[in-house]
Design a protein around this motif. Structure first.
Motif, PDB file in Angstrom:
ATOM      1  N   SER A 143       0.831  -1.211   0.000  1.00  0.00           N
ATOM      2  CA  SER A 143       0.000   0.000   0.000  1.00  0.00           C
ATOM      3  C   SER A 143       0.864   1.258   0.000  1.00  0.00           C
ATOM      4  N   LEU A 144       1.930   1.247   0.753  1.00  0.00           N
ATOM      5  CA  LEU A 144       2.841   2.391   0.775  1.00  0.00           C
ATOM      6  C   LEU A 144       3.456   2.628  -0.604  1.00  0.00           C
ATOM      7  N   PHE A 146       2.171   1.785  -3.558  1.00  0.00           N
ATOM      8  CA  PHE A 146       1.126   2.315  -4.433  1.00  0.00           C
ATOM      9  C   PHE A 146       0.845   3.792  -4.129  1.00  0.00           C
ATOM     10  N   ASN A 147       0.812   4.164  -2.872  1.00  0.00           N
ATOM     11  CA  ASN A 147       0.578   5.564  -2.507  1.00  0.00           C
ATOM     12  C   ASN A 147       1.707   6.469  -2.988  1.00  0.00           C
ATOM     13  N   ILE A 148       2.930   6.025  -2.898  1.00  0.00           N
ATOM     14  CA  ILE A 148       4.058   6.812  -3.402  1.00  0.00           C
ATOM     15  C   ILE A 148       3.955   6.965  -4.912  1.00  0.00           C
ATOM     16  N   ALA A 150       1.216   6.809  -6.743  1.00  0.00           N
ATOM     17  CA  ALA A 150       0.087   7.699  -7.029  1.00  0.00           C
ATOM     18  C   ALA A 150       0.471   9.158  -6.791  1.00  0.00           C
ATOM     19  N   PHE A 151       1.183   9.433  -5.753  1.00  0.00           N
ATOM     20  CA  PHE A 151       1.626  10.793  -5.463  1.00  0.00           C
ATOM     21  C   PHE A 151       2.538  11.316  -6.576  1.00  0.00           C
TER      22      PHE A 151
END
Length: 161
Positions: A143-144, A146-148, A150-151
């Motif tokens: 999840s981390l 994917f969030n990076i 996406a950012f």
């Protein structure tokens, strides 16, 4: 001359007397013997497998949770041992200067105290996550990532507009 001879004889008698009783005149004697009490020995390590060598260790007895029953350091192999004096739940805490802390709870039985086959029961705690904890940590890691990603994509998109 007889006075000198008398003094020499007295001096010789004192020296011989002191020599004979010198072993008895020591203030304190010391000794040791092998103990028949059974120790509880624990191995401490980090999740990487590295040993927790030469770190501060404290043992807390069932009767006093605040004042250490024994304190010392782990050895080169990350081992620490103590001899409990009563049955109950004992706690061993090992700390390093970087904020890592390992805590072991040992349920010392009366059988262990009397030298029986059943010993202190150590609740083994693995340093590496297992079971649901492993899947939870893996999911958080993915999840981390994917969030990076996406950012970064959102940041690039704003720069293009």
């Amino acid at each position: 001359m007889p006075g000198r001879l008398r003094m020499a004889m007295l001096g010789l008698a004192v020296a011989v007397g002191l020599g004979l009783f010198s072993g008895m005149a020591s203030a304190h004697g010391v000794g040791y013997q092998e103990s028949d009490l059974r120790p509880v020995a624990l191995d401490f390590f980090y999740s990487t497998g590295e040993l927790m060598s030469y770190l501060k260790a404290e043992v807390f007895s069932p009767s006093d949770e605040k004042i250490a029953y024994q304190s010392g350091r782990t050895d080169a192999g990350g081992r620490f041992a103590f001899v409990p004096d009563k049955p109950g739940k004992w706690r061993v805490v090992v700390n390093d200067d970087d904020g890592h802390r390992a805590e072991a709870e040992i349920d010392v039985t009366q059988e262990f105290m009397s030298g029986g086959a059943a010993g202190g029961i150590v609740q083994e705690k693995k340093a590496a996550p297992e079971g649901l904890d492993l899947y939870l940590r893996a999911g958080l890691g993915v999840s981390l990532l994917f969030n990076i990603a996406a950012f970064v994509l959102l940041f690039r998109r704003k720069r293009m507009v």
